[in-house]
Design an enzyme around this catalytic site. Structure first.
Site, PDB file in Angstrom:
ATOM      1  N   GLN A 201      75.425  23.202  40.186  1.00  0.00           N
ATOM      2  CA  GLN A 201      74.425  22.596  40.338  1.00  0.00           C
ATOM      3  C   GLN A 201      72.830  22.518  40.969  1.00  0.00           C
ATOM      4  O   GLN A 201      72.707  22.263  41.003  1.00  0.00           O
ATOM      5  CB  GLN A 201      74.948  21.927  40.479  1.00  0.00           C
ATOM      6  CG  GLN A 201      75.964  20.584  39.423  1.00  0.00           C
ATOM      7  CD  GLN A 201      76.722  19.785  39.895  1.00  0.00           C
ATOM      8  OE1 GLN A 201      77.416  19.483  40.461  1.00  0.00           O
ATOM      9  NE2 GLN A 201      76.468  18.751  39.159  1.00  0.00           N
TER      10      GLN A 201
ATOM     11  N   HIS B 218      82.382  23.347  36.085  1.00  0.00           N
ATOM     12  CA  HIS B 218      80.882  23.891  36.851  1.00  0.00           C
ATOM     13  C   HIS B 218      80.670  25.187  36.929  1.00  0.00           C
ATOM     14  O   HIS B 218      80.068  26.483  36.929  1.00  0.00           O
ATOM     15  CB  HIS B 218      80.404  23.376  37.422  1.00  0.00           C
ATOM     16  CG  HIS B 218      79.949  21.790  37.175  1.00  0.00           C
ATOM     17  ND1 HIS B 218      78.723  21.717  36.409  1.00  0.00           N
ATOM     18  CD2 HIS B 218      80.638  20.160  37.292  1.00  0.00           C
ATOM     19  CE1 HIS B 218      78.386  20.549  36.200  1.00  0.00           C
ATOM     20  NE2 HIS B 218      78.879  19.630  37.131  1.00  0.00           N
TER      21      HIS B 218
ATOM     22  N   CYS C  25      77.402  13.244  35.428  1.00  0.00           N
ATOM     23  CA  CYS C  25      77.283  14.581  36.358  1.00  0.00           C
ATOM     24  C   CYS C  25      75.745  14.853  37.102  1.00  0.00           C
ATOM     25  O   CYS C  25      74.972  13.961  35.960  1.00  0.00           O
ATOM     26  CB  CYS C  25      77.204  15.511  35.520  1.00  0.00           C
ATOM     27  SG  CYS C  25      76.597  17.195  36.088  1.00  0.00           S
ATOM     28  N   LEU C  26      75.375  15.151  38.284  1.00  0.00           N
ATOM     29  CA  LEU C  26      74.658  14.484  38.967  1.00  0.00           C
ATOM     30  C   LEU C  26      73.028  16.170  37.997  1.00  0.00           C
ATOM     31  O   LEU C  26      72.298  15.777  38.053  1.00  0.00           O
ATOM     32  CB  LEU C  26      73.753  15.223  40.097  1.00  0.00           C
ATOM     33  CG  LEU C  26      75.119  14.250  41.479  1.00  0.00           C
ATOM     34  CD1 LEU C  26      75.322  14.389  42.371  1.00  0.00           C
ATOM     35  CD2 LEU C  26      74.759  12.557  40.695  1.00  0.00           C
TER      36      LEU C  26
ATOM     37  N   GLY D 269      81.401  14.721  43.430  1.00  0.00           N
ATOM     38  CA  GLY D 269      82.027  15.561  43.459  1.00  0.00           C
ATOM     39  C   GLY D 269      80.744  17.124  43.609  1.00  0.00           C
ATOM     40  O   GLY D 269      79.358  16.636  42.728  1.00  0.00           O
TER      41      GLY D 269
ATOM     42  N   HIS E 258      86.234  17.985  36.522  1.00  0.00           N
ATOM     43  CA  HIS E 258      85.059  18.333  36.351  1.00  0.00           C
ATOM     44  C   HIS E 258      84.294  19.507  36.807  1.00  0.00           C
ATOM     45  O   HIS E 258      83.340  20.540  36.743  1.00  0.00           O
ATOM     46  CB  HIS E 258      84.555  17.185  36.773  1.00  0.00           C
ATOM     47  CG  HIS E 258      83.291  16.865  36.460  1.00  0.00           C
ATOM     48  ND1 HIS E 258      82.241  15.863  35.202  1.00  0.00           N
ATOM     49  CD2 HIS E 258      82.381  17.412  36.953  1.00  0.00           C
ATOM     50  CE1 HIS E 258      80.590  15.688  35.425  1.00  0.00           C
ATOM     51  NE2 HIS E 258      80.467  16.832  36.438  1.00  0.00           N
ATOM     52  N   GLU E 259      84.469  19.294  38.473  1.00  0.00           N
ATOM     53  CA  GLU E 259      83.935  20.270  39.577  1.00  0.00           C
ATOM     54  C   GLU E 259      84.098  21.716  38.715  1.00  0.00           C
ATOM     55  O   GLU E 259      83.578  22.230  39.026  1.00  0.00           O
ATOM     56  CB  GLU E 259      83.980  19.843  40.522  1.00  0.00           C
ATOM     57  CG  GLU E 259      83.083  18.748  40.783  1.00  0.00           C
ATOM     58  CD  GLU E 259      82.036  18.694  40.368  1.00  0.00           C
ATOM     59  OE1 GLU E 259      81.030  19.325  40.214  1.00  0.00           O
ATOM     60  OE2 GLU E 259      81.803  17.079  40.225  1.00  0.00           O
TER      61      GLU E 259
HETATM   62 NI    NI Z   1      79.162  17.626  37.711  1.00  0.00          NI
END
Ligand code: NI
Length: 180
Positions: A51, A148, A102-103, A46, A144-145
């Site tokens: 991000q 963000h 997380c990226l 995701g 999670h997304e």
């Molecule tokens: Ni993340």
């Protein structure tokens, strides 16, 4: 399509509340395609707008619909592969612990509190509204997304001591990268 630069913690852009998408045009499609490519390049499931430095309510996702079924190369499972525009969670249930990464917080995973089941609503790239129930990894990924989009990271759920250590570690990392 192109791979975008992933914004990493503690960049302030990850802390902003994103604005709703109001224009469903070719530019939005291009952004979504680039976000997918960026996510796959980093082996993510995701990725949210902030991000990649876009403070809009957009998320791309590619997760198995049922993560409790094992997926192997010769037995691929159905995936939820979608662009979520202006998504919102309507219902959450079944509190659980989930192991997340997380990226934007590279090379780090931790266990956090989530819910194992969510009902959520989103618009697709044409502006059509969808409502769906998700469970397990799919539900975790949605939570999670969507966090963000409100400037929240999974590490916010950790103890203060852990958060402070992470902040020091990632601030140093960022400085080292900038001076390379
Ligand atoms: Ni993340």
């Amino acid at each position: 399509m192109s791979i975008l630069q992933v914004v990493t913690y503690p960049d302030e852009r990850l802390r902003k509340v994103c604005t709703p998408v109001t224009v469903f045009d070719e530019q939005l499609r291009k952004l979504a395609a680039d976000m997918f490519e960026t996510m796959y390049d980093d082996d993510g499931v995701g990725l949210a707008g902030p991000q990649v430095g876009v403070l809009k309510r957009i998320v791309v996702m590619d997760v198995p619909v049922d993560s409790t079924v094992e997926e192997t190369p010769d037995r691929p499972q159905p995936h939820f592969k979608e662009v979520l525009i202006n998504p919102e969670i309507i219902l959450k249930s079944e509190p659980c612990r989930s192991s997340e990464g997380c990226l934007s917080v590279p090379d780090y995973t931790a266990e956090v509190d989530r819910c194992n089941r969510v009902t959520f609503r989103y618009q697709d790239l044409d502006g059509n509204v969808h409502e769906l129930e998700a469970h397990d990894l799919h539900a975790i990924c949605v939570q999670h997304e969507l966090d963000h989009l409100d400037g929240k990271l999974f590490i916010d759920k950790l103890s203060r001591l852990k958060r402070e250590r992470l902040k020091i570690k990632y601030t140093k990392l960022k400085r080292a990268q900038e001076h390379r």
